[in-house]
Motif scaffolding. Sequence first.
Motif, PDB file in Angstrom:
ATOM      1  N   ALA A 157       2.236  18.316 -10.979  1.00  0.00           N
ATOM      2  CA  ALA A 157       0.824  18.034 -10.731  1.00  0.00           C
ATOM      3  C   ALA A 157       0.285  17.006 -11.725  1.00  0.00           C
ATOM      4  CB  ALA A 157       0.014  19.324 -10.810  1.00  0.00           C
ATOM      5  N   ALA A 158       0.648  17.173 -12.995  1.00  0.00           N
ATOM      6  CA  ALA A 158       0.186  16.216 -14.005  1.00  0.00           C
ATOM      7  C   ALA A 158       0.773  14.836 -13.753  1.00  0.00           C
ATOM      8  CB  ALA A 158       0.562  16.707 -15.401  1.00  0.00           C
ATOM      9  N   TYR A 159       2.037  14.794 -13.332  1.00  0.00           N
ATOM     10  CA  TYR A 159       2.664  13.506 -13.027  1.00  0.00           C
ATOM     11  C   TYR A 159       1.939  12.812 -11.887  1.00  0.00           C
ATOM     12  CZ  TYR A 159       6.199  10.021 -11.964  1.00  0.00           C
ATOM     13  OH  TYR A 159       6.841   8.828 -11.743  1.00  0.00           O
ATOM     14  N   ARG A 160       1.615  13.569 -10.838  1.00  0.00           N
ATOM     15  CA  ARG A 160       0.900  12.975  -9.696  1.00  0.00           C
ATOM     16  C   ARG A 160      -0.473  12.452 -10.122  1.00  0.00           C
ATOM     17  NH1 ARG A 160       0.691  15.957  -4.026  1.00  0.00           N
ATOM     18  NH2 ARG A 160       2.101  14.261  -3.390  1.00  0.00           N
ATOM     19  N   ASP A 161      -1.161  13.194 -10.960  1.00  0.00           N
ATOM     20  CA  ASP A 161      -2.483  12.758 -11.422  1.00  0.00           C
ATOM     21  C   ASP A 161      -2.414  11.398 -12.104  1.00  0.00           C
ATOM     22  OD1 ASP A 161      -3.721  14.997 -10.459  1.00  0.00           O
ATOM     23  OD2 ASP A 161      -3.763  16.060 -12.381  1.00  0.00           O
ATOM     24  N   ARG A 211       9.922  23.650 -13.487  1.00  0.00           N
ATOM     25  CA  ARG A 211      10.731  23.751 -14.706  1.00  0.00           C
ATOM     26  C   ARG A 211      11.627  22.526 -14.863  1.00  0.00           C
ATOM     27  NH1 ARG A 211      11.420  29.311 -13.125  1.00  0.00           N
ATOM     28  NH2 ARG A 211      13.511  28.789 -12.357  1.00  0.00           N
ATOM     29  N   ALA A 212      12.246  22.100 -13.762  1.00  0.00           N
ATOM     30  CA  ALA A 212      13.101  20.916 -13.819  1.00  0.00           C
ATOM     31  C   ALA A 212      12.286  19.681 -14.181  1.00  0.00           C
ATOM     32  CB  ALA A 212      13.805  20.714 -12.478  1.00  0.00           C
ATOM     33  N   PHE A 213      11.094  19.557 -13.623  1.00  0.00           N
ATOM     34  CA  PHE A 213      10.244  18.405 -13.879  1.00  0.00           C
ATOM     35  C   PHE A 213       9.845  18.338 -15.345  1.00  0.00           C
ATOM     36  CE2 PHE A 213       8.766  15.609 -10.559  1.00  0.00           C
ATOM     37  CZ  PHE A 213       7.936  14.722 -11.232  1.00  0.00           C
ATOM     38  N   VAL A 214       9.492  19.484 -15.910  1.00  0.00           N
ATOM     39  CA  VAL A 214       9.107  19.514 -17.321  1.00  0.00           C
ATOM     40  C   VAL A 214      10.290  19.111 -18.204  1.00  0.00           C
ATOM     41  CG1 VAL A 214       8.412  21.031 -19.217  1.00  0.00           C
ATOM     42  CG2 VAL A 214       7.239  21.173 -17.003  1.00  0.00           C
ATOM     43  N   ARG A 215      11.494  19.585 -17.848  1.00  0.00           N
ATOM     44  CA  ARG A 215      12.678  19.213 -18.629  1.00  0.00           C
ATOM     45  C   ARG A 215      12.934  17.715 -18.568  1.00  0.00           C
ATOM     46  NH1 ARG A 215      14.871  24.192 -16.754  1.00  0.00           N
ATOM     47  NH2 ARG A 215      15.712  23.180 -14.875  1.00  0.00           N
ATOM     48  N   GLU A 216      12.822  17.141 -17.388  1.00  0.00           N
ATOM     49  CA  GLU A 216      13.201  15.747 -17.203  1.00  0.00           C
ATOM     50  C   GLU A 216      12.083  14.761 -17.512  1.00  0.00           C
ATOM     51  OE1 GLU A 216      16.191  14.662 -16.596  1.00  0.00           O
ATOM     52  OE2 GLU A 216      16.985  16.694 -16.483  1.00  0.00           O
ATOM     53  N   ALA A 217      10.841  15.100 -17.152  1.00  0.00           N
ATOM     54  CA  ALA A 217       9.739  14.149 -17.279  1.00  0.00           C
ATOM     55  C   ALA A 217       8.751  14.503 -18.369  1.00  0.00           C
ATOM     56  CB  ALA A 217       8.997  14.025 -15.946  1.00  0.00           C
ATOM     57  N   ALA A 257      18.543  13.851 -10.030  1.00  0.00           N
ATOM     58  CA  ALA A 257      18.374  13.173  -8.744  1.00  0.00           C
ATOM     59  C   ALA A 257      17.234  13.798  -7.950  1.00  0.00           C
ATOM     60  CB  ALA A 257      19.681  13.231  -7.950  1.00  0.00           C
ATOM     61  N   ARG A 258      17.142  15.108  -7.977  1.00  0.00           N
ATOM     62  CA  ARG A 258      16.063  15.790  -7.259  1.00  0.00           C
ATOM     63  C   ARG A 258      14.706  15.509  -7.893  1.00  0.00           C
ATOM     64  NH1 ARG A 258      19.662  21.274  -6.036  1.00  0.00           N
ATOM     65  NH2 ARG A 258      20.336  20.571  -3.957  1.00  0.00           N
ATOM     66  N   VAL A 259      14.659  15.462  -9.219  1.00  0.00           N
ATOM     67  CA  VAL A 259      13.406  15.122  -9.888  1.00  0.00           C
ATOM     68  C   VAL A 259      13.009  13.680  -9.557  1.00  0.00           C
ATOM     69  CG1 VAL A 259      12.313  14.722 -12.134  1.00  0.00           C
ATOM     70  CG2 VAL A 259      13.642  16.802 -11.749  1.00  0.00           C
ATOM     71  N   ALA A 260      13.988  12.770  -9.526  1.00  0.00           N
ATOM     72  CA  ALA A 260      13.686  11.377  -9.185  1.00  0.00           C
ATOM     73  C   ALA A 260      13.127  11.267  -7.778  1.00  0.00           C
ATOM     74  CB  ALA A 260      14.948  10.522  -9.324  1.00  0.00           C
ATOM     75  N   ALA A 261      13.705  12.014  -6.852  1.00  0.00           N
ATOM     76  CA  ALA A 261      13.199  12.003  -5.472  1.00  0.00           C
ATOM     77  C   ALA A 261      11.792  12.578  -5.410  1.00  0.00           C
ATOM     78  CB  ALA A 261      14.141  12.801  -4.576  1.00  0.00           C
ATOM     79  N   ALA A 262      11.556  13.650  -6.169  1.00  0.00           N
ATOM     80  CA  ALA A 262      10.223  14.256  -6.193  1.00  0.00           C
ATOM     81  C   ALA A 262       9.200  13.305  -6.791  1.00  0.00           C
ATOM     82  CB  ALA A 262      10.266  15.567  -6.985  1.00  0.00           C
ATOM     83  N   ARG A 263       9.590  12.585  -7.811  1.00  0.00           N
ATOM     84  CA  ARG A 263       8.684  11.602  -8.408  1.00  0.00           C
ATOM     85  C   ARG A 263       8.205  10.607  -7.354  1.00  0.00           C
ATOM     86  NH1 ARG A 263      11.065   9.405 -14.186  1.00  0.00           N
ATOM     87  NH2 ARG A 263      11.012  11.370 -15.334  1.00  0.00           N
ATOM     88  N   ALA A 264       9.160  10.073  -6.606  1.00  0.00           N
ATOM     89  CA  ALA A 264       8.813   9.065  -5.602  1.00  0.00           C
ATOM     90  C   ALA A 264       7.827   9.628  -4.580  1.00  0.00           C
ATOM     91  CB  ALA A 264      10.081   8.567  -4.911  1.00  0.00           C
ATOM     92  N   LEU A 265       8.039  10.868  -4.155  1.00  0.00           N
ATOM     93  CA  LEU A 265       7.146  11.477  -3.169  1.00  0.00           C
ATOM     94  C   LEU A 265       5.774  11.806  -3.770  1.00  0.00           C
ATOM     95  CD1 LEU A 265       9.685  13.828  -1.345  1.00  0.00           C
ATOM     96  CD2 LEU A 265       8.686  11.705  -0.484  1.00  0.00           C
ATOM     97  N   LEU A 266       5.758  12.232  -5.003  1.00  0.00           N
ATOM     98  CA  LEU A 266       4.487  12.516  -5.667  1.00  0.00           C
ATOM     99  C   LEU A 266       3.655  11.246  -5.832  1.00  0.00           C
ATOM    100  CD1 LEU A 266       5.773  14.990  -8.386  1.00  0.00           C
ATOM    101  CD2 LEU A 266       4.147  15.577  -6.584  1.00  0.00           C
ATOM    102  N   GLU A 267       4.335  10.136  -6.066  1.00  0.00           N
ATOM    103  CA  GLU A 267       3.639   8.867  -6.252  1.00  0.00           C
ATOM    104  C   GLU A 267       3.118   8.292  -4.938  1.00  0.00           C
ATOM    105  OE1 GLU A 267       6.277   6.168  -8.137  1.00  0.00           O
ATOM    106  OE2 GLU A 267       6.516   7.370  -9.942  1.00  0.00           O
ATOM    107  N   SER A 268       3.864   8.496  -3.841  1.00  0.00           N
ATOM    108  CA  SER A 268       3.603   7.725  -2.624  1.00  0.00           C
ATOM    109  C   SER A 268       3.062   8.525  -1.447  1.00  0.00           C
ATOM    110  CB  SER A 268       4.894   7.020  -2.194  1.00  0.00           C
ATOM    111  OG  SER A 268       5.911   7.979  -1.912  1.00  0.00           O
ATOM    112  N   THR A 269       3.040   9.867  -1.538  1.00  0.00           N
ATOM    113  CA  THR A 269       2.574  10.670  -0.412  1.00  0.00           C
ATOM    114  C   THR A 269       1.502  11.653  -0.850  1.00  0.00           C
ATOM    115  OG1 THR A 269       4.056  12.587  -0.624  1.00  0.00           O
ATOM    116  CG2 THR A 269       4.964  10.615   0.434  1.00  0.00           C
ATOM    117  N   SER A 270       0.843  12.251   0.129  1.00  0.00           N
ATOM    118  CA  SER A 270      -0.123  13.310  -0.155  1.00  0.00           C
ATOM    119  C   SER A 270       0.454  14.680   0.171  1.00  0.00           C
ATOM    120  CB  SER A 270      -1.409  13.077   0.652  1.00  0.00           C
ATOM    121  OG  SER A 270      -1.115  13.027   2.045  1.00  0.00           O
ATOM    122  N   ASP A 271       1.772  14.759   0.395  1.00  0.00           N
ATOM    123  CA  ASP A 271       2.414  16.036   0.680  1.00  0.00           C
ATOM    124  C   ASP A 271       2.171  17.015  -0.459  1.00  0.00           C
ATOM    125  OD1 ASP A 271       3.376  14.887   2.957  1.00  0.00           O
ATOM    126  OD2 ASP A 271       5.420  14.605   2.232  1.00  0.00           O
TER     127      ASP A 271
END
Length: 326
Positions: free
Chosen positions: A317-321, A306-312, A273-287
Amino acid sequence: MATVSGKVETRDVLIVVYDGVQLLDVAGPLDVFGRAASEAEAGYRVRLASLGGRSVSTSADAHLGVSADLARVRKPPDTLMVAGGRGYAEAAADRDLVRHVRRLSAGARRTGSVCTGAFVLAEAGLLDGRRATTHWAFCSELAAGYPAVTVQPDAIYVRDGAVVTSAGVTAGIDLTLSLLEDDFGPELARAVAKFLVVFMQRPGGQSQFSTWIRGEPPLGGALRELVEAIDAHPADDLSVPALAARLGMSRRHFSRVFSQQMGTSPGAYVERARVAAARALLESTSDSVDTIAGQCGFGTVETMRRAFVREAGVSPAAYRDRFRRG
């Protein structure tokens, strides 16, 4: 590279289609194989086959011409592929179509599917005892309908012996690039990927980026409200003791009930759930990544990474790019 009399051996590829097929499930592999022939002497003969050899309507309301009657194809192809699409259920229920897929697969060097084409392979028994994947939205259905199949819901594509299955839509391009690399090497695969302006295929085990996979939510009651609260407020205290206290349960009983209902442990669900929330913010904000880590309940940036690498399968940073919306 296989040759015959000094020339590259032509590999026969048969793509099975039907009414309601997803257009890109067909066009992706067609363009990869077709471009390979343009880039080098990569010998592929690609045909579309349907029952009766009739043209089929696609999910985009376009019609595809077909060059082969599936029932009249006698020589098994080198590669047999079944495309997916909204007509997958009818295709899997068509005994003649399934029978001919099974027959041709028996003599093919490899058999594959794109997206929900996996249901046809499963109905033919070709996935029994194997690992497989399909579009993330249909993984639960595939697992429930075919318990002999080990469904891997968050993979781009899965190889198990001579059978390969891919996730939804564009994942068919990743899968086909990997087959091209097997046949003619990485240099040609890279050239084709470059021309098509796609990644030189994403690793098969990489997460299906488009969504976050989770079990079916509970039907109702306090547990459903708790799950919705986790999704809505990932920065809260979501430790097992805190969550158990919200429902007035012991930690052990809560963990058991949650795992039974959700198909995963409370800790794993919270992380996703936290990774999903982070994904949305990485996609839509410049935070900054540091700010997003705090907003999503990660104690540190490293914990989020670490959580992002496990889940995604990639770093934040790479996901945002790749997915930041302009």
